[in-house]
Design a protein around this motif. Sequence first.
Motif, short mmCIF file in Angstrom:
data_model
loop_
_atom_site.label_atom_id
_atom_site.label_comp_id
_atom_site.label_asym_id
_atom_site.label_seq_id
_atom_site.Cartn_x
_atom_site.Cartn_y
_atom_site.Cartn_z
N GLU A 124 -8.47 6.85 4.18
CA GLU A 124 -8.24 6.64 2.76
C GLU A 124 -6.77 6.73 2.38
O GLU A 124 -6.29 6.02 1.52
CB GLU A 124 -9.05 7.68 1.98
CG GLU A 124 -9.26 7.35 0.53
CD GLU A 124 -10.21 8.33 -0.10
OE1 GLU A 124 -9.74 9.13 -0.93
OE2 GLU A 124 -11.42 8.31 0.22
N ASP A 125 -6.04 7.63 3.07
CA ASP A 125 -4.65 7.85 2.69
C ASP A 125 -3.62 7.66 3.80
O ASP A 125 -2.43 7.80 3.58
CB ASP A 125 -4.48 9.27 2.12
CG ASP A 125 -4.82 10.35 3.14
OD1 ASP A 125 -5.36 10.02 4.22
OD2 ASP A 125 -4.55 11.53 2.85
N ASP A 165 0.83 -1.20 0.00
CA ASP A 165 0.00 0.00 0.00
C ASP A 165 0.87 1.26 0.00
O ASP A 165 2.02 1.25 0.38
CB ASP A 165 -0.96 -0.01 1.19
CG ASP A 165 -0.25 -0.03 2.54
OD1 ASP A 165 0.77 0.67 2.67
OD2 ASP A 165 -0.73 -0.71 3.45
N ASN A 166 0.29 2.33 -0.46
CA ASN A 166 1.00 3.61 -0.50
C ASN A 166 0.48 4.57 0.56
O ASN A 166 0.51 5.77 0.38
CB ASN A 166 0.83 4.25 -1.89
CG ASN A 166 1.56 3.48 -2.95
OD1 ASN A 166 2.64 2.96 -2.71
ND2 ASN A 166 0.98 3.40 -4.13
N LEU A 167 0.00 4.02 1.66
CA LEU A 167 -0.54 4.85 2.73
C LEU A 167 0.58 5.52 3.52
O LEU A 167 1.64 4.93 3.76
CB LEU A 167 -1.37 4.01 3.69
CG LEU A 167 -2.62 3.33 3.13
CD1 LEU A 167 -3.27 2.47 4.20
CD2 LEU A 167 -3.60 4.36 2.61
N THR A 226 -7.21 3.06 9.87
CA THR A 226 -6.80 3.51 8.55
C THR A 226 -7.84 4.44 7.95
O THR A 226 -9.04 4.19 8.06
CB THR A 226 -6.61 2.29 7.62
OG1 THR A 226 -5.69 1.38 8.24
CG2 THR A 226 -6.05 2.71 6.28
N LYS A 282 -2.36 5.38 7.46
CA LYS A 282 -2.47 4.29 8.45
C LYS A 282 -1.93 4.85 9.77
O LYS A 282 -0.78 5.27 9.85
CB LYS A 282 -1.65 3.09 8.01
CG LYS A 282 -1.75 1.91 8.96
CD LYS A 282 -0.95 0.72 8.48
CE LYS A 282 -1.62 0.13 7.27
NZ LYS A 282 -1.04 -1.15 6.87
N ARG A 305 2.15 6.55 6.89
CA ARG A 305 2.11 5.88 8.20
C ARG A 305 2.44 6.89 9.29
O ARG A 305 3.45 7.58 9.21
CB ARG A 305 3.10 4.72 8.24
CG ARG A 305 2.78 3.67 7.22
CD ARG A 305 3.85 2.59 7.17
NE ARG A 305 3.74 1.77 6.00
CZ ARG A 305 2.88 0.78 5.84
NH1 ARG A 305 2.04 0.51 6.81
NH2 ARG A 305 2.86 0.07 4.75
#
Length: 104
Positions: free
Chosen positions: A54-55, A2-4, A52, A57, A6
């Motif tokens: 949408e963008d 994922d590209n979340l 979490t 975590k 953090r």
Amino acid sequence: MDNLKRVIVDFKKLTPEVLKLLVEKYPDGYDDLNIISFKNAQGERIEAVEVTTEDTKYLVKISAKLEKTMANYDEDDYEDFDDDDPDAIPDVDMEGVEGDDDDD
């Protein structure tokens, strides 16, 4: 992968948005199966629960203050604050509560 983004969140930096996510994800509180343990950059062991958006975590550090705040959560308490305002969450009086390790 994922590209979340953090983000590790301490109780002092908790915002109404993240608190609401925690209460929605863990309405009856979290248990040992929900806890993530890891070592931070200083080599200290951290325990956190994950929520979490949408963008992002969020790993929210576990503390007695977090548990008490989640247990007493009322969305109306935060309606006059912005979702990202860490000053909206009042400090919790933990006098007489055993196991509080926030004052290390």
